[in-house]
Design a protein around this motif. Structure first.
Motif, short mmCIF file in Angstrom:
data_model
loop_
_atom_site.label_atom_id
_atom_site.label_comp_id
_atom_site.label_asym_id
_atom_site.label_seq_id
_atom_site.Cartn_x
_atom_site.Cartn_y
_atom_site.Cartn_z
N UNK A 276 2.37 -2.08 -7.63
CA UNK A 276 2.10 -0.74 -8.16
C UNK A 276 2.95 0.29 -7.42
N UNK A 277 3.60 1.17 -8.15
CA UNK A 277 4.49 2.15 -7.55
C UNK A 277 4.14 3.53 -8.10
N UNK A 278 3.88 4.45 -7.20
CA UNK A 278 3.53 5.80 -7.62
C UNK A 278 4.74 6.51 -8.21
N UNK A 279 4.58 7.10 -9.38
CA UNK A 279 5.61 7.96 -9.99
C UNK A 279 6.95 7.24 -10.12
N UNK A 280 6.96 6.08 -10.73
CA UNK A 280 8.20 5.32 -10.87
C UNK A 280 9.21 6.10 -11.70
N UNK A 281 10.42 6.30 -11.13
CA UNK A 281 11.44 7.08 -11.81
C UNK A 281 12.73 6.35 -12.08
N UNK A 282 12.90 5.14 -11.52
CA UNK A 282 14.13 4.38 -11.72
C UNK A 282 13.88 2.94 -11.31
N UNK A 283 14.38 2.00 -12.11
CA UNK A 283 14.34 0.57 -11.75
C UNK A 283 15.77 0.06 -11.73
N UNK A 284 16.15 -0.60 -10.63
CA UNK A 284 17.47 -1.19 -10.48
C UNK A 284 17.31 -2.69 -10.28
N UNK A 285 18.05 -3.49 -11.05
CA UNK A 285 18.07 -4.94 -10.89
C UNK A 285 19.50 -5.33 -10.51
N UNK A 286 19.70 -5.67 -9.24
CA UNK A 286 21.04 -6.04 -8.77
C UNK A 286 21.27 -7.53 -9.01
N UNK A 287 22.50 -7.89 -9.39
CA UNK A 287 22.84 -9.27 -9.74
C UNK A 287 21.90 -9.76 -10.86
N UNK A 288 21.82 -8.97 -11.92
CA UNK A 288 20.81 -9.22 -12.96
C UNK A 288 20.96 -10.59 -13.62
N UNK A 289 22.15 -11.18 -13.54
CA UNK A 289 22.38 -12.48 -14.16
C UNK A 289 21.75 -13.62 -13.40
N UNK A 290 21.31 -13.39 -12.17
CA UNK A 290 20.95 -14.48 -11.27
C UNK A 290 19.69 -15.20 -11.74
N UNK A 291 19.73 -16.54 -11.84
CA UNK A 291 18.55 -17.29 -12.28
C UNK A 291 17.37 -17.18 -11.33
N UNK A 292 17.58 -16.71 -10.10
CA UNK A 292 16.47 -16.57 -9.15
C UNK A 292 15.44 -15.55 -9.62
N UNK A 293 15.79 -14.69 -10.56
CA UNK A 293 14.81 -13.74 -11.08
C UNK A 293 13.77 -14.42 -11.97
N UNK A 294 14.00 -15.66 -12.34
CA UNK A 294 13.01 -16.39 -13.16
C UNK A 294 12.17 -17.27 -12.24
N UNK A 295 10.86 -17.07 -12.28
CA UNK A 295 9.93 -17.93 -11.56
C UNK A 295 9.82 -19.24 -12.34
N UNK B 210 0.83 -1.21 0.00
CA UNK B 210 0.00 0.00 0.00
C UNK B 210 0.86 1.26 0.00
N UNK B 211 1.90 1.25 0.80
CA UNK B 211 2.74 2.45 0.90
C UNK B 211 3.42 2.76 -0.42
N UNK B 212 3.82 1.72 -1.15
CA UNK B 212 4.46 1.94 -2.44
C UNK B 212 3.47 2.48 -3.45
N UNK B 213 2.27 1.92 -3.53
CA UNK B 213 1.30 2.35 -4.55
C UNK B 213 0.76 3.74 -4.27
N UNK B 214 0.71 4.13 -2.99
CA UNK B 214 0.19 5.46 -2.64
C UNK B 214 1.27 6.52 -2.57
N UNK B 215 2.53 6.13 -2.74
CA UNK B 215 3.61 7.09 -2.68
C UNK B 215 4.00 7.50 -1.28
N UNK B 216 3.53 6.75 -0.26
CA UNK B 216 3.93 7.04 1.11
C UNK B 216 5.37 6.62 1.36
#
Length: 733
Positions: free
Chosen positions: A312-331, A292-298
């Motif tokens: 849902x994220x209010x006013x998204x201005x940047x996305x960071x993916x750390x360790x982008x190679x990691x297979x854990x990002x795939x469900x 809730x806090x993320x979607x409302x911008x709190x």
């Protein structure tokens, strides 16, 4: 046909369509709000996707909505459009995709929680306790003293749980005594942005920062390719600071739960209580509050694992993916999506930069750099005075091994410990031994449900299949011949720990694997033991390979590097190289030089030689050339149709019929491989068969995939088969 108000609903069912319901008089559902509906013979919760004035469904067959649960939408129009795109790309039921974006509580017909953040406050009784209870209840005093030092003597509950992990009972006691009080805060304390925070970037970091900061407000993807210890996190922090100053929000994705708290603390220390984290180890209520806090911008910074990509994220201005190679990002179960790939889509839809960070970038990301789709930002220098470790191969073909450790490696361990430094020994195999065998008749501890062995876990006295979870007691005599001649073969971290504890009894020995860290807070406690020690030995699996900072570790020994060299999976060498470099990066991060010794029986292997002599980038270039010559990803696109059944012939028949159909409707650009048995042909009692589809162009592949689910579901044999479609699969098992 007379028009009437219609709500088109996404229901969490394995059906690939939306469902129309009549809106009863007085009801005012909004797109993105939850509603209760009658679905078949059951009650269900759905999400309104759109409102219509008419429908093709006969009005007398339309059911009315039972109840509007949310007076205000939980998902905005942009969120719904993103989820519909995701369902279309992964060819997954739309209702299951939309429900995935909601916290677990909200997938049922319950009211939403208050959108504030749970806090703990030091009470007057707590302050009095600090003044009058010297020497009593040290853990309670430690928490109360920390709270007293905070502004207004108040702090988020999640922050305290992160700092004082494993203290749930202590917090309950403090609450019961009235020494702390719980409450809710609706808004984060405004963050005072300090342009001079005392963390000066070096030339490489500054160049990377300026490259991304110059693109704020527009979509661009940057691959932050930085050697371990090069200060990627500092670049993330300063970029996040710039985004917050512009009034926007930041999403940070990490691959593992174990990495989340430490990164969360670094962000929180610098950016204040606008930082929230979310992961599966949190309670349902905690995750919903953060949502809730993320979607409302709190809250303006959300740090989380894979599923956070749908928040849902209010006013998204940047996305960071750390360790982008990691297979854990795939469900890899159920709804099979890639959070890293969806991060790119979210950045594009929000018109904001996306930063992919890694010391060992995936070949897919490096291919996108080659094609000028991503900018390549390199950090080749370790932060501070730390130097890259020296990496050497140890040929163990003719070496006697003690629990998997060669004599030359033991000599290095002796020398490092004598200097008061620390050693890390890496063995990516938990348990005591991979298999139990009878020397009299040759019996092996095969899993009764899988084409795999059951691992010996001596501490618990169990044989345990790490694929399906089947367990049984370790037998005292051979189940086949009755002889008392059972012996473990091979080594696991449990056996290695026992040997080292006896040989180096005078030094602290810490084992980190899934078994040793099963209890909440145990990982933090083990790592704290290491940080508090001087000379010590750290033994562990790939849990140690990512993100951890061990400044006193100067020697890393890799006991078995050969598993990925000759695997049936074409990605195995890439993962082996990434893991070796990540593990090697734990050495020499302080002011003392580090060394990495890799034991192998194949020291002349060309890819291993390239990796050790010339580094990961040279290895990646060679691997990309091999992939290109074989027309394998990332130079082609794949989809894997998996089928499993109690009888193998049912799965084979199902996929054979799908393959015959696909060969007729697909263009000549689409190649079909199979049906063939999966590399692990039987798992959890089910026979598994694969059909792989591949094309050079994604459009040609998806053209046939759009019709495939409907055709497959209509086959008579489909009733005896469980099947799923995996888009962009990362493994073939």
């Amino acid at each position: 046909m007379k028009s009437m108000p219609i709500a088109r609903i996404a229901v969490g069912a394995p059906l690939r369509s939306l469902f129309d319901y009549a809106i009863p008089p007085g009801a005012q559902p909004a797109p993105g709000a939850r509603v209760a509906v009658s679905f078949g013979r059951a009650k269900a919760v759905g999400v309104v996707v759109e409102l219509l004035g008419e429908t093709d469904c006969p009005h007398d067959r339309l059911k009315p909505l039972s109840r509007v649960i949310d007076p205000e939408p939980l998902l905005a129009d942009d969120d719904l459009a993103f989820l519909r795109w995701v369902a279309d790309y992964y060819h997954h039921p739309i209702g299951e995709v939309v429900l995935t974006a909601l916290p677990r509580r909200l997938r049922s017909a319950v009211a939403t929680l208050e959108a504030g953040e749970p806090m703990w406050e030091l009470t007057d009784a707590g302050r009095a306790f600090l003044q009058s209870s010297a020497g009593r209840a040290p853990r309670q005093r430690e928490i109360l003293d920390w709270l007293q030092r905070q502004t207004a003597h108040i702090a988020p509950q999640q922050q305290l749980k992160s700092i004082f992990s494993g203290s749930h009972a202590v917090f309950k006691t403090l609450c019961d005594k009235g020494l702390i009080a719980s409450g809710m805060r609706l808004a984060a304390t405004p963050l005072a942005i300090d342009s001079d925070d005392g963390h000066e970037l070096n030339a490489e970091q500054a160049k990377a920062y300026e490259s991304v900061a110059g693109k704020l407000g527009e979509f661009a993807v940057a691959l932050l390719d930085g050697v371990t210890g090069s200060g990627k996190t500092e670049v993330y922090l300063q970029l996040a600071t710039a985004v917050l100053a512009s009034g926007k929000s930041v999403l940070v994705l990490v691959p593992e739960i174990s990495l989340t708290p430490q990164l969360y603390e670094r962000f929180r220390q610098r950016l204040g209580d606008t930082v929230q984290m979310t992961h599966s180890a949190m309670t349902d209520n905690e995750r919903e509050h953060a949502w809730h806090r993320a979607r409302l911008g709190l809250s303006r910074v959300l740090l989380g694992t894979r599923s956070s990509i749908f928040t849902p994220i209010a006013d998204l201005g940047l996305v960071i993916v750390d360790e982008e190679h990691d297979p854990s990002f795939k469900q890899t179960e159920g709804f099979r999506y890639s959070a890293r790939d969806l991060a790119i889509v979210r950045g594009q839809r929000a018109q904001c930069p996306v930063v992919l960070g890694s010391a060992t970038p995936s070949l897919e990301s490096l291919r996108n750099v080659q094609a000028d789709r991503y900018r390549h930002l390199r950090l080749d220098q370790r932060a501070g005075n730390a130097q890259p470790p020296r990496i050497d191969l140890l040929d163990v073909r003719d070496q006697p091994l003690q629990c998997g450790v060669s004599a030359p490696l033991l000599e290095r361990v002796d020398a490092v410990l004598a200097r008061g430094e620390q050693v890390m020994l890496f063995l990516n195999r938990r348990g005591y031994a991979p298999v139990l065998t009878c020397f009299s008749c040759g019996w092996l501890s095969d899993c009764p449900r899988c084409d795999a062995r059951q691992t010996v876990h001596r501490a618990s006295g169990l044989l345990w299949c790490h694929h399906c979870g089947a367990q049984r007691r370790v037998p005292s005599v051979c189940p086949e011949c009755g002889e008392d001649d059972l012996h473990p073969l091979g080594q696991g971290t449990e056996q290695l720990e026992g040997y080292l504890a006896e040989r180096y009894a005078q030094y602290p020995l810490i084992r980190v694997d899934r078994d040793a860290t099963a209890r909440k807070g145990s990982l933090d406690a083990l790592l704290q033991r290491l940080h508090d020690a001087d000379a010590a030995i750290l033994v562990g699996t790939q849990m140690l390979a990512k993100g951890h900072h061990f400044p006193r570790v100067t020697l890393v020994g890799v006991l078995d590097a050969d598993g990925g060299l000759y695997s049936a999976d074409f990605r195995s060498t890439e993962r082996m190289a990434q893991l070796l470099i990540q593990v090697a990066g734990r050495a020499g991060r302080g002011d003392r030089p580090g060394q990495v010794l890799i034991q192998t029986r194949f020291p002349e292997h060309p890819l291993l030689q390239t990796l050790v002599r010339h580094g990961y980038r040279a290895f990646a270039e060679q691997a990309l050339q091999e992939r290109q010559s074989a027309s394998m990803p990332p130079y082609s696109h794949q989809a894997l149709l998996r089928a499993e059944a109690s009888r193998r012939d049912a799965a084979e028949t199902f996929l054979a019929e799908v393959a015959a159909w696909a060969s007729q409707v697909a263009s000549s650009e689409v190649a079909l491989w199979g049906p063939v048995p999966a590399p692990m042909a039987r798992r959890a009692g089910k026979h598994r068969v694969h059909l792989l589809l591949q094309a050079a162009q994604r459009n040609a592949l998806h053209a046939v995939l759009r019709a495939l689910p409907e055709f497959a579901a209509g086959l008579p044999v489909a009733k005896r088969v469980r099947w799923h479609l995996d888009i962009d699969p990362i493994d073939l098992y």
